[in-house]
Scaffold this motif. Structure first.
Motif, PDB file in Angstrom:
ATOM      1  N   THR A 186       0.836  -1.191   0.000  1.00 50.42           N
ATOM      2  CA  THR A 186       0.000   0.000   0.000  1.00 50.42           C
ATOM      3  C   THR A 186       0.878   1.252   0.000  1.00 50.42           C
ATOM      4  OG1 THR A 186      -1.788  -1.129   1.165  1.00 50.42           O
ATOM      5  CG2 THR A 186      -1.771   1.279   1.266  1.00 50.42           C
ATOM      6  N   VAL A 187       0.538   2.199  -0.866  1.00 52.33           N
ATOM      7  CA  VAL A 187       1.235   3.483  -0.927  1.00 52.33           C
ATOM      8  C   VAL A 187       0.213   4.585  -0.677  1.00 52.33           C
ATOM      9  CG1 VAL A 187       2.615   5.059  -2.329  1.00 52.33           C
ATOM     10  CG2 VAL A 187       2.943   2.580  -2.542  1.00 52.33           C
ATOM     11  N   ILE A 188       0.466   5.403   0.363  1.00 55.44           N
ATOM     12  CA  ILE A 188      -0.417   6.522   0.697  1.00 55.44           C
ATOM     13  C   ILE A 188       0.269   7.803   0.234  1.00 55.44           C
ATOM     14  CG2 ILE A 188      -1.602   7.755   2.547  1.00 55.44           C
ATOM     15  CD1 ILE A 188      -0.337   4.412   3.472  1.00 55.44           C
ATOM     16  N   SER A 189      -0.351   8.515  -0.687  1.00 57.46           N
ATOM     17  CA  SER A 189       0.234   9.742  -1.233  1.00 57.46           C
ATOM     18  C   SER A 189      -0.594  10.944  -0.803  1.00 57.46           C
ATOM     19  CB  SER A 189       0.284   9.688  -2.767  1.00 57.46           C
ATOM     20  OG  SER A 189       1.031   8.574  -3.215  1.00 57.46           O
ATOM     21  N   ASP A 225       5.718  24.094  -1.762  1.00 54.01           N
ATOM     22  CA  ASP A 225       5.707  24.432  -3.184  1.00 54.01           C
ATOM     23  C   ASP A 225       4.562  23.695  -3.875  1.00 54.01           C
ATOM     24  OD1 ASP A 225       7.906  26.064  -2.914  1.00 54.01           O
ATOM     25  OD2 ASP A 225       9.333  24.459  -3.341  1.00 54.01           O
ATOM     26  N   ALA A 226       4.304  24.071  -5.103  1.00 50.96           N
ATOM     27  CA  ALA A 226       3.223  23.430  -5.851  1.00 50.96           C
ATOM     28  C   ALA A 226       3.435  21.926  -5.928  1.00 50.96           C
ATOM     29  CB  ALA A 226       3.135  24.016  -7.258  1.00 50.96           C
ATOM     30  N   ASN A 227       2.409  21.173  -5.528  1.00 52.26           N
ATOM     31  CA  ASN A 227       2.422  19.706  -5.562  1.00 52.26           C
ATOM     32  C   ASN A 227       3.479  19.101  -4.660  1.00 52.26           C
ATOM     33  OD1 ASN A 227       0.279  18.974  -7.570  1.00 52.26           O
ATOM     34  ND2 ASN A 227       1.532  20.330  -8.845  1.00 52.26           N
ATOM     35  N   SER A 228       3.846  19.829  -3.611  1.00 51.75           N
ATOM     36  CA  SER A 228       4.718  19.243  -2.598  1.00 51.75           C
ATOM     37  C   SER A 228       3.966  18.128  -1.885  1.00 51.75           C
ATOM     38  CB  SER A 228       5.137  20.307  -1.589  1.00 51.75           C
ATOM     39  OG  SER A 228       5.858  19.722  -0.525  1.00 51.75           O
ATOM     40  N   GLY A 229       4.684  17.075  -1.507  1.00 55.81           N
ATOM     41  CA  GLY A 229       3.985  15.992  -0.836  1.00 55.81           C
ATOM     42  C   GLY A 229       4.887  14.860  -0.384  1.00 55.81           C
ATOM     43  N   ILE A 230       4.261  13.788   0.051  1.00 60.96           N
ATOM     44  CA  ILE A 230       4.954  12.593   0.524  1.00 60.96           C
ATOM     45  C   ILE A 230       4.226  11.357   0.016  1.00 60.96           C
ATOM     46  CG2 ILE A 230       5.990  13.589   2.619  1.00 60.96           C
ATOM     47  CD1 ILE A 230       3.598  12.601   4.190  1.00 60.96           C
ATOM     48  N   ARG A 262       2.280  12.009 -12.595  1.00 58.17           N
ATOM     49  CA  ARG A 262       3.216  11.761 -13.699  1.00 58.17           C
ATOM     50  C   ARG A 262       4.617  11.372 -13.243  1.00 58.17           C
ATOM     51  NH1 ARG A 262       4.373  16.216 -15.816  1.00 58.17           N
ATOM     52  NH2 ARG A 262       3.116  17.722 -14.657  1.00 58.17           N
ATOM     53  N   ARG A 263       4.964  11.658 -11.970  1.00 60.24           N
ATOM     54  CA  ARG A 263       6.298  11.338 -11.453  1.00 60.24           C
ATOM     55  C   ARG A 263       6.159  10.676 -10.092  1.00 60.24           C
ATOM     56  NH1 ARG A 263       7.021  12.508 -15.909  1.00 60.24           N
ATOM     57  NH2 ARG A 263       8.435  14.051 -16.851  1.00 60.24           N
ATOM     58  N   TRP A 264       6.960   9.648  -9.886  1.00 65.59           N
ATOM     59  CA  TRP A 264       6.958   8.959  -8.592  1.00 65.59           C
ATOM     60  C   TRP A 264       7.589   9.847  -7.513  1.00 65.59           C
ATOM     61  CZ3 TRP A 264       4.598   5.069  -6.380  1.00 65.59           C
ATOM     62  CH2 TRP A 264       5.147   4.469  -5.248  1.00 65.59           C
ATOM     63  N   SER A 265       8.688  10.504  -7.855  1.00 67.01           N
ATOM     64  CA  SER A 265       9.313  11.494  -6.980  1.00 67.01           C
ATOM     65  C   SER A 265       9.835  12.623  -7.857  1.00 67.01           C
ATOM     66  CB  SER A 265      10.456  10.877  -6.164  1.00 67.01           C
ATOM     67  OG  SER A 265      11.478  10.399  -7.011  1.00 67.01           O
ATOM     68  N   TYR A 266       9.999  13.811  -7.275  1.00 67.19           N
ATOM     69  CA  TYR A 266      10.427  14.942  -8.088  1.00 67.19           C
ATOM     70  C   TYR A 266      10.967  16.054  -7.196  1.00 67.19           C
ATOM     71  CZ  TYR A 266       5.459  15.746  -7.034  1.00 67.19           C
ATOM     72  OH  TYR A 266       4.233  15.835  -6.420  1.00 67.19           O
ATOM     73  N   GLU A 267      11.638  17.019  -7.859  1.00 70.97           N
ATOM     74  CA  GLU A 267      12.246  18.164  -7.174  1.00 70.97           C
ATOM     75  C   GLU A 267      11.698  19.459  -7.749  1.00 70.97           C
ATOM     76  OE1 GLU A 267      16.440  17.845  -7.610  1.00 70.97           O
ATOM     77  OE2 GLU A 267      16.646  16.227  -6.146  1.00 70.97           O
ATOM     78  N   THR A 268      11.801  20.529  -6.953  1.00 70.22           N
ATOM     79  CA  THR A 268      11.473  21.875  -7.409  1.00 70.22           C
ATOM     80  C   THR A 268      12.663  22.775  -7.087  1.00 70.22           C
ATOM     81  OG1 THR A 268       9.114  21.535  -6.973  1.00 70.22           O
ATOM     82  CG2 THR A 268       9.869  23.805  -7.192  1.00 70.22           C
ATOM     83  N   ASN A 269      13.264  23.338  -8.126  1.00 72.84           N
ATOM     84  CA  ASN A 269      14.431  24.214  -7.959  1.00 72.84           C
ATOM     85  C   ASN A 269      15.530  23.524  -7.142  1.00 72.84           C
ATOM     86  OD1 ASN A 269      13.099  26.338  -9.343  1.00 72.84           O
ATOM     87  ND2 ASN A 269      12.057  26.952  -7.445  1.00 72.84           N
ATOM     88  N   GLY A 270      15.756  22.263  -7.452  1.00 66.34           N
ATOM     89  CA  GLY A 270      16.823  21.537  -6.786  1.00 66.34           C
ATOM     90  C   GLY A 270      16.481  21.020  -5.405  1.00 66.34           C
ATOM     91  N   THR A 271      15.262  21.272  -4.932  1.00 66.46           N
ATOM     92  CA  THR A 271      14.842  20.813  -3.604  1.00 66.46           C
ATOM     93  C   THR A 271      13.804  19.708  -3.757  1.00 66.46           C
ATOM     94  OG1 THR A 271      15.198  23.011  -2.664  1.00 66.46           O
ATOM     95  CG2 THR A 271      13.830  21.491  -1.399  1.00 66.46           C
ATOM     96  N   THR A 272      13.992  18.641  -3.011  1.00 67.31           N
ATOM     97  CA  THR A 272      13.036  17.533  -3.078  1.00 67.31           C
ATOM     98  C   THR A 272      11.647  18.018  -2.704  1.00 67.31           C
ATOM     99  OG1 THR A 272      14.748  15.925  -2.529  1.00 67.31           O
ATOM    100  CG2 THR A 272      12.462  15.248  -2.193  1.00 67.31           C
ATOM    101  N   MET A 274       8.580  15.833  -3.631  1.00 69.86           N
ATOM    102  CA  MET A 274       7.794  14.633  -3.321  1.00 69.86           C
ATOM    103  C   MET A 274       8.741  13.567  -2.797  1.00 69.86           C
ATOM    104  SD  MET A 274       5.033  12.797  -3.114  1.00 69.86           S
ATOM    105  CE  MET A 274       3.676  13.528  -4.022  1.00 69.86           C
ATOM    106  N   ILE A 275       8.490  13.110  -1.587  1.00 72.70           N
ATOM    107  CA  ILE A 275       9.404  12.177  -0.927  1.00 72.70           C
ATOM    108  C   ILE A 275       8.727  10.818  -0.741  1.00 72.70           C
ATOM    109  CG2 ILE A 275      10.808  11.725   1.108  1.00 72.70           C
ATOM    110  CD1 ILE A 275      10.821  14.680   1.707  1.00 72.70           C
ATOM    111  N   PRO A 276       9.128   9.762  -1.467  1.00 71.79           N
ATOM    112  CA  PRO A 276       8.677   8.414  -1.111  1.00 71.79           C
ATOM    113  C   PRO A 276       9.477   7.944   0.102  1.00 71.79           C
ATOM    114  CG  PRO A 276       9.349   8.561  -3.427  1.00 71.79           C
ATOM    115  CD  PRO A 276       9.877   9.768  -2.729  1.00 71.79           C
ATOM    116  N   GLN A 277       8.808   7.394   1.078  1.00 71.17           N
ATOM    117  CA  GLN A 277       9.505   6.882   2.265  1.00 71.17           C
ATOM    118  C   GLN A 277       8.781   5.663   2.802  1.00 71.17           C
ATOM    119  OE1 GLN A 277       8.973   9.433   5.900  1.00 71.17           O
ATOM    120  NE2 GLN A 277       8.117  10.884   4.426  1.00 71.17           N
ATOM    121  N   GLU A 278       9.564   4.698   3.254  1.00 69.99           N
ATOM    122  CA  GLU A 278       9.000   3.491   3.841  1.00 69.99           C
ATOM    123  C   GLU A 278       8.769   3.718   5.325  1.00 69.99           C
ATOM    124  OE1 GLU A 278      12.054   0.827   2.683  1.00 69.99           O
ATOM    125  OE2 GLU A 278      11.313   0.613   0.652  1.00 69.99           O
TER     126      GLU A 278
END
Length: 402
Positions: A186-189, A225-230, A262-272, A274-278
């Motif tokens: 299960t992945v909770i976003s 930031d826009a679409n920041s998340g975990i 569209r992306r599993w993880s991504y950065e904005t201006n060099g800063t993470t 969206m963070i996937p974490q177990e």
């Protein structure tokens, strides 16, 4: 009887032979024919948190709810918008002693109901106070002898139904076994966008103004930031979980889909961003889990929640590593998922708001949304500010993407 008479019985004659049981001495009656006017149909499965719309049915329709590996206890159901009367009952598949039916419907059909069933209108409801039909909840409790057996919900419609009557499985017992990620994880976003202070133009909103909690444990957003998340992967880091491609986890095209699809993880201006974490194995439950997003009273934003059960497989080259399969893979499979974007915040007055999703089926094939609510404030009697909790469970239907 003459020989020629016996011979006549053995050819196609108008005579008949009555077969007599030599022990009982009576005639053996033929098996009764089923009543052709009452169709008997098994509609299929009614999984937890699912809904079935009847449309036009007549006769007996049965639904099955599979209790395999679930705890014994209370299961809740609701029949909604019943206009044309029907009868219903719940029991365990295979039971030989069945409970009596309960009747639900409107009294405008009383005359036809009496003619067809012989029942009077005492169990029917007035149309004036039930313009959309009658809605009625009921429950069924399993016992130790019912473990892993099917619950049957039987609907008997002597008169063809005509409106949008439905039956819903409202709540089930949790799994009786601990969650396992052998085949699914299960992945909770959670992601946020359009974050701003509603009362001070240009004011900075700290990340602490939007909190994300899973079963009471807080997980910080990296920024606003826009679409920041975990993304919370509901299993600990042994074995480690990875994806083979970062592209298109929940959509297979760019289009106008937000980046968290569209992306599993991504950065904005060099800063993470969206963070996937177990998360640890003790962070999730085999029963009902609670995801809660709390927004401070001065903040306006849009919050997107997704709960998805992904098929997993062994990594093709790295031992002891598991791959989370998604839509961007060359070997993707069905993903059971439910999601909702909710606009939060009130421009008219300060209002603390909470978006809560309760779910189960962790690390199993199917996601189950047990409940979803939106808590906010509203004004009554000009100056009274009161808390309101909206039930938005039906806005998070479970579906499959592939």
């Amino acid at each position: 009887m003459a020989i020629e008479d016996v011979r006549k019985l053995n050819v196609r004659s108008p005579y008949f032979v009555e077969v007599v049981d030599e022990y009982l001495g009576g005639a053996i009656p033929p098996d009764p024919e089923p009543d052709p006017e009452i169709p008997d149909v098994t509609a299929g499965l009614l999984p937890c948190s699912s809904i079935f719309y009847f449309g036009n049915i007549v006769g007996i329709t049965r639904f099955k709810l599979d209790t395999t590996d679930k705890d014994i206890g209370l299961y809740e159901f609701t029949i909604s918008n019943a206009k044309v009367p029907v009868k219903y009952r719940a029991y365990i598949e295979g039971d030989t002693t069945l409970p009596a039916y309960t009747t639900i419907g409107l009294d405008v059909y009383a005359e036809e109901w009496l003619r067809v069933t012989g029942d009077n209108a005492s169990s029917l409801s007035a149309e004036a106070s039930n313009l959309d039909g009658v809605t009625q909840s009921f429950n069924f409790t399993t016992s130790a002898t019912d473990v892993s057996k099917n619950i049957i919900i039987e609907i008997f419609a002597p008169i063809p139904t005509t409106n949008n009557m439905s039956i819903q499985s409202d709540s089930c017992q949790p799994s009786s076994t601990a969650p396992s990620a052998t085949d699914f994880v299960t992945v909770i976003s959670v992601s946020v966008h359009s974050v701003y202070n509603m009362f001070v133009n240009g004011a900075t909103v700290p990340t602490s103004d939007i909190t994300v909690k899973l079963n009471g444990v807080t997980y910080a957003l990296p920024n606003l930031d826009a679409n920041s998340g975990i993304r919370l992967i509901a299993h600990d880091s042994t074995p480690d979980y990875v994806v083979l491609t970062n592209n298109f986890p929940y959509t297979r095209t760019s289009g106008n889909f937000p980046v968290h699809q569209r992306r599993w993880s991504y950065e904005t201006n060099g800063t993470t961003t969206m963070i996937p974490q177990e998360v640890g194995s003790n962070a999730v439950k085999s029963g009902i889990n609670e995801l809660k997003i709390e927004v401070a009273e001065t903040v306006g934003c849009a919050v997107t929640v997704r709960v998805a059960n992904h098929p997993v497989s062994n990594h093709p080259t790295i031992p002891n590593q598991r791959v989370i399969n998604h839509r961007g893979d060359s070997t993707w499979s069905y993903i059971s998922t439910a999601g909702k974007t909710l606009n939060m915040g009130n421009r008219d007055f300060a209002s603390e708001e909470v978006f809560t999703v309760k779910f189960s089926g962790v690390n199993q094939k199917d996601v189950i949304i047990n409940e979803a609510t939106y808590k906010h404030e509203q004004i009554e009697n000009t100056n009274d500010q009161i808390d309101v909790v909206d039930d938005i469970t039906n806005q998070l239907p479970v579906f499959y993407v592939r």
